[in-house]
Design a protein around this motif. Structure first.
Motif, PDB file in Angstrom:
ATOM      1  N   TYR A 252       0.825  -1.208   0.000  1.00 25.96           N
ATOM      2  CA  TYR A 252       0.000   0.000   0.000  1.00 25.96           C
ATOM      3  C   TYR A 252       0.863   1.265   0.000  1.00 25.96           C
ATOM      4  O   TYR A 252       0.699   2.141  -0.852  1.00 25.96           O
ATOM      5  N   LEU A 256       1.496   3.477  -3.254  1.00 26.58           N
ATOM      6  CA  LEU A 256       0.917   4.824  -3.288  1.00 26.58           C
ATOM      7  C   LEU A 256       1.970   5.866  -3.650  1.00 26.58           C
ATOM      8  O   LEU A 256       1.728   6.763  -4.469  1.00 26.58           O
ATOM      9  N   ALA A 278      -0.384  12.041  -3.025  1.00 24.04           N
ATOM     10  CA  ALA A 278      -0.639  10.943  -2.088  1.00 24.04           C
ATOM     11  C   ALA A 278      -1.835  11.259  -1.192  1.00 24.04           C
ATOM     12  O   ALA A 278      -2.681  10.389  -0.931  1.00 24.04           O
ATOM     13  N   SER A 282      -5.244   9.095  -1.219  1.00 22.36           N
ATOM     14  CA  SER A 282      -5.627   8.401   0.015  1.00 22.36           C
ATOM     15  C   SER A 282      -7.011   8.840   0.492  1.00 22.36           C
ATOM     16  O   SER A 282      -7.750   8.044   1.075  1.00 22.36           O
ATOM     17  N   THR A 285      -9.207   6.673  -1.347  1.00 23.17           N
ATOM     18  CA  THR A 285      -9.075   5.292  -0.870  1.00 23.17           C
ATOM     19  C   THR A 285      -9.882   5.066   0.401  1.00 23.17           C
ATOM     20  O   THR A 285     -10.565   4.050   0.558  1.00 23.17           O
ATOM     21  N   THR A 311      -1.088   8.790   5.780  1.00 24.18           N
ATOM     22  CA  THR A 311      -1.292   9.046   4.351  1.00 24.18           C
ATOM     23  C   THR A 311      -2.162  10.274   4.114  1.00 24.18           C
ATOM     24  O   THR A 311      -1.901  11.057   3.195  1.00 24.18           O
TER      25      THR A 311
END
Length: 417
Positions: A252, A256, A278, A282, A285, A311
């Motif tokens: 992960y 990323l 990022a 995220s 995500t 993140t």
């Protein structure tokens, strides 16, 4: 066409004007057919070759032109003929040299120095100008070849960076209960050879994340694509390790940041922009996901956010330790790892510690560890093993930081003039 000629005239006049103050100029541009000179592959190529120009230039200019990205390096104290020989050697001998033009201009000259030998066609051994004049090859075939060769070479290069980064962390010893070549540490279900097996399984997928990021422009389509690749990496790893989760967190985090940093490279943004990418990815995500029961309790009680917090804030821990990685010596990397342990919300450590208070006691030990005292490092490592402590989250972030350091040594994050 006339506009391109006018723009080129203006561009090269700038070189001639600057040579009133400098001895030599190296002009880098892409040797590409059609619109492929504007492609992401072309941008990666220039970012890569910029690191191969070993002259101590006084001034550097980067432009986005009708010929694609061009860079001028102005140099003093060198002979133009010697520089030209070096540039021709780079064009002729580097595997990607055929795709780059490295012209050399000298003071009081309005034209670049000529080569002694003709450049060859991409697809055959004939001189390139002959194939161009006779239209021996379809433009689409040249463009496909250009993009494929560049991306295949650079993705293989990146794959090596990924493996080097993982192995630099894995080979550290002693290492506070983490797996090393000499001990399983606090992990009864893991050993060094199993970790190597896992690395071999996930590396091709991380390489594919780099390649996909170079090909896909839409950031949300890119996210969905790379999430699928990450899931496949995890599945292959678990099959190979009989269900042991060696590197799920690394897939992960590194995946990323490979996405974010490569996206920054091909969009001509500086390295810091990678952290913004990022954060953006995220947020998508975690948008519909929920914390597990332990994570919810830790967040509500202690504002302890784990990797989600890391993140969503653009990897503040990695930002802190990147300046520490001045080389890849064991002592340097151990210092960076210890720093990560003291500043990172590691939910695995919290769970294994048994309480937040106990975890703080452990972190206190690391904050006051004398890193010049090998006996103290060994004692703390033994303490971690005896108490079944794990710092896998910090190890994943260290690997990611090593990769980002190596990436910046390999590619220049170009900023346009």
């Amino acid at each position: 066409m006339e506009k391109m000629i006018l723009d080129n005239d203006k561009y090269y006049q700038n070189i001639i004007d600057n040579l009133l103050d400098y001895d030599v100029c190296i002009n880098m541009s892409v040797n590409a057919p059609g619109d492929s000179k504007y492609s992401n592959e072309a941008k990666l190529l220039v970012a890569y070759f910029d690191k191969l120009i070993n002259y101590d230039y006084v001034k550097k200019e980067t432009y986005n032109t009708l010929k694609g990205i061009q860079i001028n390096y102005f140099i003093n104290g060198v002979k133009a003929d010697d520089v030209k020989k070096e540039m021709v050697k780079l064009e002729d001998e580097h595997p990607l040299g055929r795709f780059i033009d490295l012209d050399v201009f000298e003071k009081n000259s309005k034209q670049s120095l000529s080569r002694d030998t003709l450049r060859k066609c991409y697809l055959c051994d004939k001189p390139a100008f002959v194939c161009q004049r006779e239209e021996n090859h379809r433009k689409i075939d040249l463009e496909i070849y250009f993009k494929r060769e560049i991306l295949n070479y650079l993705s293989e290069f990146v794959a090596n960076l990924i493996k080097e980064s993982v192995l630099l962390e894995l080979n550290l010893d002693p290492k506070f209960g983490l797996v090393t070549p000499y001990t399983n540490g606090s992990h009864e279900d893991m050993n060094y050879n199993l970790m190597l097996t896992a690395v071999d399984k996930i590396s091709p997928y991380l390489k594919e994340i780099f390649k996909a990021t170079a090909r896909i422009d839409n950031i949300y389509e890119l996210l969905m694509n790379n999430q699928v690749i990450g899931k496949l990496a995890e599945e292959r790893m678990l099959i190979a390790t009989n269900g042991v989760n060696c590197y799920k967190g690394l897939i992960y985090n590194l995946g990323l940041m490979i996405t974010a940093s490569t996206y920054s490279l091909v969009n001509l943004e500086n390295f810091e922009y990678s952290y913004f990418v990022a954060k953006t990815l995220s947020k998508q995500t975690f948008k519909d996901s929920k914390l597990d029961t332990f994570g919810q309790k830790a967040y509500k009680k202690y504002n302890f956010g784990g990797i989600r917090k890391e993140t969503l804030n653009g990897y503040p821990s990695i930002r802190q330790i990147l300046p520490m990685i001045i080389d890849y010596e064991d002592q340097t990397l151990i210092r960076a790892l210890v720093k990560l342990i003291t500043i990172t919300d590691d939910s695995v450590l919290l769970k294994r510690s048994g309480s937040f208070e106990k975890m703080e006691e452990i972190i206190y030990k690391f904050k006051h560890l004398d890193l010049n005292d090998l006996e103290a490092i060994n004692d703390l490592t033994n303490y971690c093993i005896e108490n079944n402590l794990s710092f896998g989250g910090s190890a994943d972030l260290l690997i990611t930081a090593i990769y980002l350091t190596k990436l910046q040594e390999t590619f220049t994050f170009l900023e346009l003039k």
